[in-house]
Design an enzyme around this catalytic site. Structure first.
Site, PDB file in Angstrom:
ATOM      1  N   PHE A   1       9.872   1.563  -6.961  1.00  0.00           N
ATOM      2  CA  PHE A   1       8.777   2.311  -7.598  1.00  0.00           C
ATOM      3  C   PHE A   1       9.189   2.552  -9.055  1.00  0.00           C
ATOM      4  CE2 PHE A   1       5.957   4.151  -4.209  1.00  0.00           C
ATOM      5  CZ  PHE A   1       6.619   3.680  -3.091  1.00  0.00           C
TER       6      PHE A   1
ATOM      7  N   HIS B   1       6.074   9.366  -6.896  1.00  0.00           N
ATOM      8  CA  HIS B   1       5.913   7.964  -6.473  1.00  0.00           C
ATOM      9  C   HIS B   1       4.615   7.363  -6.992  1.00  0.00           C
ATOM     10  CE1 HIS B   1       9.200   8.693  -3.669  1.00  0.00           C
ATOM     11  NE2 HIS B   1       9.159   7.450  -3.263  1.00  0.00           N
TER      12      HIS B   1
ATOM     13  N   GLU C   1      20.361   2.060  -7.824  1.00  0.00           N
ATOM     14  CA  GLU C   1      19.580   1.442  -8.894  1.00  0.00           C
ATOM     15  C   GLU C   1      20.406   1.130 -10.132  1.00  0.00           C
ATOM     16  OE1 GLU C   1      18.350   3.682  -6.875  1.00  0.00           O
ATOM     17  OE2 GLU C   1      16.445   2.879  -6.176  1.00  0.00           O
TER      18      GLU C   1
ATOM     19  N   ASP D   1       8.772   5.008 -10.834  1.00  0.00           N
ATOM     20  CA  ASP D   1       9.330   6.362 -10.994  1.00  0.00           C
ATOM     21  C   ASP D   1      10.857   6.334 -10.932  1.00  0.00           C
ATOM     22  OD1 ASP D   1       6.620   8.094  -9.904  1.00  0.00           O
ATOM     23  OD2 ASP D   1       6.894   6.085  -9.123  1.00  0.00           O
ATOM     24  N   PHE D   2      11.386   5.392 -10.137  1.00  0.00           N
ATOM     25  CA  PHE D   2      12.838   5.342  -9.947  1.00  0.00           C
ATOM     26  C   PHE D   2      13.555   4.764 -11.159  1.00  0.00           C
ATOM     27  CE2 PHE D   2      11.847   4.270  -5.192  1.00  0.00           C
ATOM     28  CZ  PHE D   2      11.157   5.460  -5.053  1.00  0.00           C
TER      29      PHE D   2
ATOM     30  N   GLU E   1      16.218  -3.511  -3.367  1.00  0.00           N
ATOM     31  CA  GLU E   1      16.282  -2.817  -2.074  1.00  0.00           C
ATOM     32  C   GLU E   1      15.191  -3.324  -1.139  1.00  0.00           C
ATOM     33  OE1 GLU E   1      15.998   1.291  -3.266  1.00  0.00           O
ATOM     34  OE2 GLU E   1      17.687   1.022  -4.637  1.00  0.00           O
TER      35      GLU E   1
HETATM   36  C1  LIG Z   1      16.193   6.418  -6.135  1.00  0.00           C
HETATM   37  C2  LIG Z   1      15.363   5.919  -5.006  1.00  0.00           C
HETATM   38  N1  LIG Z   1      15.492   4.651  -4.617  1.00  0.00           N
HETATM   39  C3  LIG Z   1      14.751   4.160  -3.616  1.00  0.00           C
HETATM   40  C4  LIG Z   1      13.856   4.956  -2.966  1.00  0.00           C
HETATM   41  C5  LIG Z   1      12.974   4.380  -1.870  1.00  0.00           C
HETATM   42  N2  LIG Z   1      13.375   4.857  -0.583  1.00  0.00           N
HETATM   43  C6  LIG Z   1      12.760   5.893   0.017  1.00  0.00           C
HETATM   44  S1  LIG Z   1      13.443   6.288   1.464  1.00  0.00           S
HETATM   45  C7  LIG Z   1      14.589   5.056   1.310  1.00  0.00           C
HETATM   46  C8  LIG Z   1      15.588   4.857   2.376  1.00  0.00           C
HETATM   47  C9  LIG Z   1      16.467   6.029   2.490  1.00  0.00           C
HETATM   48  O1  LIG Z   1      17.354   5.848   3.527  1.00  0.00           O
HETATM   49  P1  LIG Z   1      18.206   7.047   4.072  1.00  0.00           P
HETATM   50  O2  LIG Z   1      18.871   7.766   2.966  1.00  0.00           O
HETATM   51  O3  LIG Z   1      19.080   6.509   5.145  1.00  0.00           O
HETATM   52  O4  LIG Z   1      17.151   8.070   4.691  1.00  0.00           O
HETATM   53  P2  LIG Z   1      16.173   7.896   5.916  1.00  0.00           P
HETATM   54  O5  LIG Z   1      14.852   7.423   5.355  1.00  0.00           O
HETATM   55  O6  LIG Z   1      16.794   6.955   6.885  1.00  0.00           O
HETATM   56  O7  LIG Z   1      16.012   9.268   6.467  1.00  0.00           O
HETATM   57  C10 LIG Z   1      14.417   4.355   0.143  1.00  0.00           C
HETATM   58  C11 LIG Z   1      15.221   3.204  -0.274  1.00  0.00           C
HETATM   59  C12 LIG Z   1      13.737   6.289  -3.394  1.00  0.00           C
HETATM   60  N3  LIG Z   1      12.875   7.127  -2.842  1.00  0.00           N
HETATM   61  N4  LIG Z   1      14.506   6.736  -4.398  1.00  0.00           N
END
Ligand SMILES: Cc1ncc(C[n+]2csc(CCOP(=O)(O)OP(=O)(O)O)c2C)c(N)n1
Ligand SMILES: Cc1ncc(C[n+]2csc(CCOP(=O)(O)OP(=O)(O)O)c2C)c(N)n1
Ligand SMILES: [Mg+2]
Ligand SMILES: [Mg+2]
Lengths: 341, 325, 325, 341
Positions: B83, B129, B60, B85-86, B29
């Site tokens: 991370f 995290h 994931e 954690d994920f 990602e």
């Molecule tokens: C399972 C997981 N994968 C990746 C992340 C890292 N991450 C945090 S926010 C994000 C983007 C999320 O996008 P969206 O759902 O569109 O929400 P927005 O931040 O735009 O509000 C990612 C990939 C995470 N927190 N959890």
């Protein structure tokens, strides 16, 4: 399956919503905006240590649902949850204090920006792992259904979240059990830095998946608080009466980067400007003026809110860091952290 | 030798292997166009193109599934889980699929793949995290587990992981990304399964990993200078395979073992090492085995709380002073 | 006292708690109409109706998410994850959500919920349906971990778990489901966090869990009868909270510790106990700490192979004979 | 989005498929049937120790794909995978031997009934955790695409599998990357014991989700080998040429219980009988006779297959149990199990 895109627009100047609710919708949006801006200032002053994810530009959604919800309804949101938590009436000093890692923080500094929660206000937590809180919201809805309380669980998440497995499981599960849960996808066009369109099989990451659960396709203008409010009222009302879940996609845009570390350079030239034209506060302010509400009324709201934010900031700043005793507290319901005798 | 950050050593290691072997592909990602949320993979998309460096949806399970399927059929994928954690959202792929398929098929399938992930505390990100989950990985038979503490090891062990015929879970330490260090010029490939003795002492052997290696070294310096306690410090580097010989032989010399672990206490990697030493070196021990770990609880977010939760240099010094001699 | 199977004790425990507390609800795959794939929940749907006993889709994340959300808002759910191996597909809910929310919210949220799951080997199901993963759970701060060895404990500990205000991961042993034993009549509620000394000896303390308790008892009988080695056998019963006092005081008496673990070796629960003993009982030990575990590898399926992989009575006898005295 | 249900039926007596392929389709179905029946017999003789999940009644699907696939294509299947593995040409003695835990087993007894694999035949594994193999199949398809080999990955799974998160992730991912992977849902109406309709938000658990990925809705008669074969040829051909994935739902029924432990008492009265009327072998035999193929030809196939099954049984029975040395082999690529020096 109804595949019509819902547009909850009213005729021009129609006041189906009513002046009082409209003023509250405006006030709430102003509050969320000012508080997020303050969070940004505090970050620039290096008073916020961890990460933080602002809802600048997306306030109409949290505000409209906040106004539409019953006090005993439940909100489940993400790491981008300051607005959603405030919109339920959580203490602003508690929110800012938490961001600053102070004792007065909603979580006593233990959760941080990404986990804002105020159970007394029905703000049932901010979840920082993508997707996880969708089934949790379904569970709360199950308990409302089981106890016959007519409470509704509202679950906010982003466009990127629609591609993770938990989204699918939660949606199917909620429909099969006919749970009173409203899934609200805030489509701000981006995951962290990746455009959602480049990683999603359909145009509308949430609404185009509604068909997979026998749900209506619903897309609303997430920058129009009235449109969101009308949608919220309709589907929460239905869910309360046993009509089951809804999946709502609200189109919006975040004015700042994904998190405090992000200058958002990946956006095409001009995109932000176009969306700033459609800033929810700007739109709403103009609408209220058009509806005959006088400038002074709006100014009062704005000034009062600024005071509120200043007060909250002062309270948060005055709060000490949490005592180190807090570390070993509240792992367990007995208040402690003991895993052995 | 060039000086590189731990962060840049990641990209350097990946680039070295991608340049050398067409079969190496990279997915995750925000890793391509954005260069990674920790800026560990800047420039790779430009250098190797979108066919080999691929941004993915937030999926994931799909990321690791894709890496597994590609590895079974001839590629050598590197997958990023943003991370550590994920890893929980794709743990089935790690623990039940990737780790087991070679064994279940009696060797029909090989999985030359690497899962890279950012591990550990120190960024005030809160409990979801900031975890150090190397012990989760060590508990799963069938995957190798590596966690470097220095930029040179990042590059060398990452290259070794990519060349390894078995799946490797590669833990990068978030809080070390900015650390600078010398990295050998030209091709640099290290070996999995070798611990390093970074300092030799006579009173106590401290075994540490990743960030804790630096704390152990600092603590050892203070213990020597201020308290006359002389410590051996071992950087484990690789939990699986585990270089028990280096650990056992150093413990024999000092007669004492202290582990310094960032993971919460229960079933941490130090417990495993402690149990090996308590069996195989029992008669050489001059006193109790001491484990210094994060207490068994989630991590708090506020800076002062977080700092007081994971093992600090001061705590290592204090506990060793109290418990050794 | 009635004689019940371990299997029937599960349903008895659930029924006792559901009858007593309307807030107790039960969900999982094939648990209702079918009575569970291991027939552990036969009759509950009939007794408590489809509002309280609910069959779910194959959606483990939804199952645990639903349990969590319900527990936060006033219910006391029991969720079944059919095989413990499948915890991997919902590990995020266990490790990152359920285990952490109370701490992250500084105590605003309580999660009185129980996750029941069938654990362990012996059914020739192969590597993905036979794991003993109690050590995965023990490694996660914020959940309690219970694994009974006898029908009475199944009922009593399950009832205690349901009444506990914190989340409990309840491991039932697949291979013990047919085991019969006395179970107290009427309401039966046990306590979490109490180990039981099942046999007292003087040469060695054997600490075991679930199926391994039975093997340890059999081995102890043989060691006593045929080899003059007298062993204490402790059934840990609960890994979190851990009754270290019972373990430490018994080890002090015998001077030796042997753990018998079904989990693969690395970072098993026995490693944790070994490390505690090697610290706190060091001066009372008369010899090395011995861990008898499944080797660190996936499980094979064929009957002879599986039987030769997990610790057998013979292996316990042999290793204790070789290593004790 | 095309929501038409595909019915790949040919006009009566039309021989678009051709006699040779038809005979092979029949032979394959007979082989799968006889071998599964033998597995059942061996279980009754207590020669199969673990669990086993038979495809009795579902053979047309595995057979048709097996015949349609190129030798270098890849199959990914589930614990109910004897048929799919045999259909790729894996040794029958290897399959039966594995079920019996013998040395001659495909996996030397180490995997068991639920993990049959023969990489040399493109049978890339049987996966026993619901959903996991869908993304793995996508990964294989990615490697075919990357290397430009025009290989296709075919991934079989059940109706119940459509409700788990990995299904959703794999589908979206495969469409976004346009991967040459065919997802085949064998809808046999049940999970283990629970009717799929009672836990799924839509009527067709797979096909009604196609819309969520911008894919065509495809439902075929899974008991009609010709219909499955035509569908397989069409969508595999498209995938080979870069046309991306397909999601095919094949309606079918299992004649026996979920696994050897299951007497399948949960089925409504008469349901099995109705499906036995639609037994794929029966249908296909009648069709071939209708197409003018003589009884003797079919009898020959049946007799030859029986001999093959008998031979395989004898070989498997004669094989010793695996040596205990096997236990510590093949954890790692070096052949061993060492985690330490
Ligand atoms: C399972 C997981 N994968 C990746 C992340 C890292 N991450 C945090 S926010 C994000 C983007 C999320 O996008 P969206 O759902 O569109 O929400 P927005 O931040 O735009 O509000 C990612 C990939 C995470 N927190 N959890
Ligand atoms: C993640 C996971 N959950 C549950 C199971 C247990 N289980 C095995 S088969 C099965 C039913 C699967 O139904 P379906 O997908 O329709 O396939 P079928 O058995 O009908 O071929 C279940 C629930 C599992 N193996 N993995
Ligand atoms: Mg977004
Ligand atoms: Mg099915």
């Amino acid at each position: 399956m109804n595949t019509t895109v819902k547009r909850k627009k009213a005729a021009a100047n129609e006041d189906d919503i009513g002046r009082d609710v409209r003023l509250e919708l405006y006030r709430m949006q102003v509050e969320l905006r000012y508080c997020e801006k303050r969070a940004y200032d505090l970050f620039l002053q290096n008073l916020i240590k961890g990460t933080s994810h602002l809802s600048l530009g997306q306030e109409a959604i949290a505000a409209a649902f906040g106004v539409a919800m019953r006090p005993d309804d439940w909100t489940f949101c993400t790491y981008r949850g300051h607005a959603h938590t405030l919109a339920r009436g959580a203490s602003m000093a508690g929110v800012l204090g938490e961001l600053m890692g102070r004792e007065c923080g909603l979580l006593g500094g233990k959760g941080g920006s990404m986990h804002l929660t105020d159970v007394t206000k029905g703000a049932m937590g901010s979840y920082a792992i993508i997707g996880a809180h969708l089934p949790v919201a379904a569970g709360a809805a199950w308990s409302a259904q089981y106890r016959g309380t007519e409470q509704v669980a509202v679950c906010f998440f982003g466009d990127g979240t629609t591609n993770i497995g938990a989204f699918h499981e939660a949606l199917n599960f909620s429909v099969v059990w006919k749970l009173p849960v409203i899934f609200v996808c805030e489509n701000n066009l981006y995951m962290e830095y990746t455009p959602i369109g480049s990683v999603t099989a359909v145009e509308h990451p949430a609404a185009d998946r509604a068909c997979a659960y026998g749900l209506e396709k619903i897309v609303v203008d997430g920058n129009d608080a009235d449109e969101v409010y009308r949608t919220a009222v309709e589907y929460m009302g239905r869910a309360r009466k046993g009509g089951g879940p809804a999946l709502i996609e609200a189109m919006t845009y975040r004015h700042s980067g994904h998190s405090r570390a992000d200058p958002a350079k990946y956006r095409p030239e001009g995109e932000l400007d176009r969306w700033l034209e459609r800033d929810p506060l700007k739109i709403y302010r103009e609408r209220l003026l058009g509806l005959g509400i006088v400038e002074a009324t709006l100014k009062d709201i704005e000034n009062e809110t600024l005071c509120k934010v200043d007060d909250a900031t002062a309270t948060a700043k005055a709060s000490p860091p949490p005592s180190l005793d807090a570390i070993a507290k509240n792992v367990w319901a007995d208040g402690g952290a003991a895993w052995r005798n | 030798m060039a000086e590189l950050t731990y962060r840049d050593a990641v990209a350097a290691g990946i680039a070295q292997e991608m340049a050398r072997d067409e079969r190496v592909v990279f997915l995750g990602e925000d890793i391509g166009a954005a260069g990674g949320v920790f800026k560990t993979t800047v420039g790779l998309l430009e250098q190797f193109g979108p066919k080999r460096v691929r941004d993915t949806p937030i999926s994931e399970q799909a990321i690791l599934g894709a890496a597994m399927g590609a590895a079974m059929t001839g590629l050598r994928p590197i997958a990023e889980i943003m991370f550590s954690d994920f890893l929980a959202v794709c743990w089935d792929l790690v623990a039940n699929e990737i780790a087991k398929i070679r064994y279940m098929t009696n060797g029909q399938v090989s999985l030359p793949l690497v899962i890279r992930t950012a591990n550990g505390a120190g960024s005030r990100f809160g409990a979801q995290h900031s975890q150090a989950v190397e012990n989760w990985a060590m508990a799963i038979p069938g995957i190798k587990v590596v966690a470097p503490a220095f930029p040179a090891d990042v590059k060398g062990l990452l290259a070794a992981a990519v060349r390894d015929p078995d799946p490797v879970l590669f833990f990068e330490q978030k809080s070390l990304y900015a650390l600078k260090g010398e990295v050998p010029d030209g091709e640099h490939v290290d070996h999995l399964g070798e611990a390093k003795v970074l300092r030799q002492g006579k009173d106590c052997t401290i075994v540490a990993l990743a960030l804790m290696v630096h704390r152990a070294l600092d603590a050892a310096a203070i213990l020597e200078r201020d308290h006359g306690i002389s410590c051996t410090v071992i950087d484990v580097r690789s939990l699986v395979p585990l270089d028990t010989q280096t650990i056992l032989s150093e413990v024999v010399k000092t007669g004492r073992l202290v582990t310094v672990e960032e993971n919460p206490r229960l079933c941490g990697w130090g417990a495993e090492i402690a149990s090996i030493v308590a069996d195989e070196c029992f008669w050489d021990l001059d006193g109790p085995i001491v484990r210094i770990t994060t207490p068994h609880q989630p991590l708090p977010a506020a800076d002062q709380l977080e700092d007081a939760t994971i093992p600090s240099v001061e705590r290592v010094v204090r506990e060793i002073r109290e418990k050794i001699d």
